[in-house]
Design an enzyme around this catalytic site. Structure first.
Site, PDB file in Angstrom:
ATOM      1  N   ASP A  60       0.819  -1.211   0.000  1.00 41.04           N
ATOM      2  CA  ASP A  60       0.000   0.000   0.000  1.00 41.04           C
ATOM      3  C   ASP A  60       0.851   1.259   0.000  1.00 41.04           C
ATOM      4  O   ASP A  60       2.067   1.204   0.184  1.00 41.04           O
ATOM      5  CB  ASP A  60      -0.969  -0.004   1.195  1.00 41.04           C
ATOM      6  CG  ASP A  60      -0.297  -0.342   2.514  1.00 41.04           C
ATOM      7  OD1 ASP A  60       0.947  -0.389   2.571  1.00 41.04           O
ATOM      8  OD2 ASP A  60      -1.017  -0.550   3.508  1.00 41.04           O
ATOM      9  N   ASN A  67      -7.651  -2.404  14.121  1.00 39.39           N
ATOM     10  CA  ASN A  67      -9.036  -2.701  13.742  1.00 39.39           C
ATOM     11  C   ASN A  67      -9.128  -3.911  12.805  1.00 39.39           C
ATOM     12  O   ASN A  67     -10.167  -4.156  12.202  1.00 39.39           O
ATOM     13  CB  ASN A  67      -9.682  -1.473  13.096  1.00 39.39           C
ATOM     14  CG  ASN A  67      -8.963  -1.034  11.829  1.00 39.39           C
ATOM     15  OD1 ASN A  67      -8.077  -1.735  11.339  1.00 39.39           O
ATOM     16  ND2 ASN A  67      -9.342   0.107  11.274  1.00 39.39           N
ATOM     17  N   HIS A 102      -7.309  -4.389  10.048  1.00 38.90           N
ATOM     18  CA  HIS A 102      -7.035  -4.174   8.626  1.00 38.90           C
ATOM     19  C   HIS A 102      -5.749  -4.866   8.197  1.00 38.90           C
ATOM     20  O   HIS A 102      -4.836  -5.074   8.991  1.00 38.90           O
ATOM     21  CB  HIS A 102      -7.041  -2.687   8.237  1.00 38.90           C
ATOM     22  CG  HIS A 102      -5.883  -1.858   8.692  1.00 38.90           C
ATOM     23  ND1 HIS A 102      -6.021  -0.543   9.085  1.00 38.90           N
ATOM     24  CD2 HIS A 102      -4.556  -2.101   8.800  1.00 38.90           C
ATOM     25  CE1 HIS A 102      -4.842  -0.048   9.404  1.00 38.90           C
ATOM     26  NE2 HIS A 102      -3.928  -0.969   9.244  1.00 38.90           N
ATOM     27  N   GLU A 160      -9.575  -1.607   5.099  1.00 42.11           N
ATOM     28  CA  GLU A 160     -10.207  -1.290   6.378  1.00 42.11           C
ATOM     29  C   GLU A 160     -11.478  -2.136   6.575  1.00 42.11           C
ATOM     30  O   GLU A 160     -11.984  -2.733   5.624  1.00 42.11           O
ATOM     31  CB  GLU A 160     -10.590   0.203   6.379  1.00 42.11           C
ATOM     32  CG  GLU A 160      -9.394   1.152   6.271  1.00 42.11           C
ATOM     33  CD  GLU A 160      -8.655   1.346   7.596  1.00 42.11           C
ATOM     34  OE1 GLU A 160      -8.550   0.381   8.385  1.00 42.11           O
ATOM     35  OE2 GLU A 160      -8.177   2.465   7.830  1.00 42.11           O
TER      36      GLU A 160
HETATM   37  C1  GLP Z   1      -0.594   0.588   8.578  1.00 41.45           C
HETATM   38  C2  GLP Z   1      -0.298  -0.221   7.298  1.00 41.45           C
HETATM   39  C3  GLP Z   1      -0.458  -1.692   7.513  1.00 41.45           C
HETATM   40  C4  GLP Z   1       0.177  -2.083   8.822  1.00 41.45           C
HETATM   41  C5  GLP Z   1      -0.590  -1.474   9.962  1.00 41.45           C
HETATM   42  C6  GLP Z   1       0.015  -1.742  11.307  1.00 41.45           C
HETATM   43  O1  GLP Z   1      -1.714   1.381   8.496  1.00 41.45           O
HETATM   44  N1  GLP Z   1      -1.053   0.183   6.162  1.00 41.45           N
HETATM   45  O2  GLP Z   1       0.095  -2.406   6.416  1.00 41.45           O
HETATM   46  O3  GLP Z   1       0.169  -3.483   8.978  1.00 41.45           O
HETATM   47  O4  GLP Z   1      -0.823  -0.112   9.774  1.00 41.45           O
HETATM   48  O5  GLP Z   1       1.102  -0.910  11.563  1.00 41.45           O
HETATM   49  P1  GLP Z   1       2.105  -1.100  12.761  1.00 41.45           P
HETATM   50  O6  GLP Z   1       2.946  -2.288  12.390  1.00 41.45           O
HETATM   51  O7  GLP Z   1       2.905   0.160  12.807  1.00 41.45           O
HETATM   52  O8  GLP Z   1       1.291  -1.332  13.968  1.00 41.45           O
END
Ligand code: GLP
Length: 264
Positions: free
Chosen positions: A67, A136, A138, A143
């Site tokens: 992404d 959440n 995702h 989402e």
């Molecule tokens: C972001 C990314 C995800 C990631 C998630 C968790 O929004 N788009 O790909 O897995 O949040 O992030 P973190 O590893 O910093 O908790």
């Protein structure tokens, strides 16, 4: 879905890195699906060290990231392209031309999403997809309420995700509310999926993913339907599971079997 519970984030990173190393041994020109966020950083550091030590090479690897924020140029320090270069690609022997991140600043985002899907297909599909998980549930920026068969597309971020990721943006800095993300259908086509989860803030999402109904309300729960998905969690992230001991028992049995077969 295989669930591996380990003592610390460092062990999660090493276990994940071992899976990538095995994949490279099987297929040096593997196609990687890669993730951003704070969770995979330690795994990337492990892989960088192993690359420097000469244990693995990314010379023939092609990669596709999950992404990107909309409207951030690749040079923006909060863009996921910038993150991947500075946290991983700049430190390994991958050919930068073989690394792709969804284009967040394409003049025609819809055409760019179609081209991204096409490029994944042209590369032969993703061999191993790395994922983190949002609080959440995702995956990527898919989402809650995302279509479970979705493809790469523009997605609006939830207010919760915007708040969670605000820590990366300076006070007053523009924080995008839109993203370009591989779809859930795209992710599900990867041959192997490796999801990392660390820390107590992920415990509810991990429980919903592993034990909950398969539901668009927890996009990661679709991984219950994936034939080869591995969830690697530390104790804190696994702490809401009904029976963590069960998964530890299975892993111990697996390791014992591999040892018996001389493959440990
Ligand atoms: C972001 C990314 C995800 C990631 C998630 C968790 O929004 N788009 O790909 O897995 O949040 O992030 P973190 O590893 O910093 O908790």
């Amino acid at each position: 879905m295989k669930v591996v519970i380990l003592d610390s984030p460092a062990e999660v990173a090493r276990y994940g890195a071992d899976i990538f190393q095995q994949q490279l041994k099987r297929k040096p020109d593997s196609v990687f699906g890669l993730a951003t966020g704070s969770t995979p950083v330690q795994l990337y550091r492990e892989l960088i060290e192993r690359n420097r030590a000469g244990d693995i090479s990314f010379g023939a690897v092609r990669s596709f990231n999950l992404d990107e924020y909309m409207d951030l140029p690749p040079t923006h320090p909060q863009s996921y392209r910038y993150f991947m270069n500075s946290e991983f690609f700049d430190h390994i022997d991958i050919d930068p031309a073989n690394t792709r991140v969804p284009p967040g600043d394409a003049p025609d985002p819809i055409a760019a999403c179609e081209a991204y899907e096409q490029a994944i297909g042209d590369a032969g599909g993703i061999d191993i997809q790395l994922l983190g998980i949002g609080r959440n549930g995702h995956i990527g920026f898919n989402e809650p309420t995302s279509c479970l068969t979705s493809r790469t597309r523009v997605k609006t971020l939830t207010r919760e995700t915007i708040a969670d990721n605000a820590r990366f943006f300076a006070e007053g800095e523009h924080q995008p509310h839109l993203s370009v993300t591989m779809g859930i259908g795209t992710i599900m086509e990867a041959r192997l999926v490796v999801l990392l989860a660390t820390g107590a803030s992920k415990a509810a999402a991990v429980k919903a993913m592993v034990e909950g109904p398969v539901s668009a309300w927890c996009p990661a729960s679709i991984l219950q339907m994936h034939p080869a998905a591995v969830v690697i969690a530390d104790e804190e992230a696994a702490s809401h599971l009904s029976d963590p001991g069960f998964f530890k028992h299975i892993e111990a049995e697996n390791q014992a079997m591999l040892a018996r077969l001389g493959r440990a």
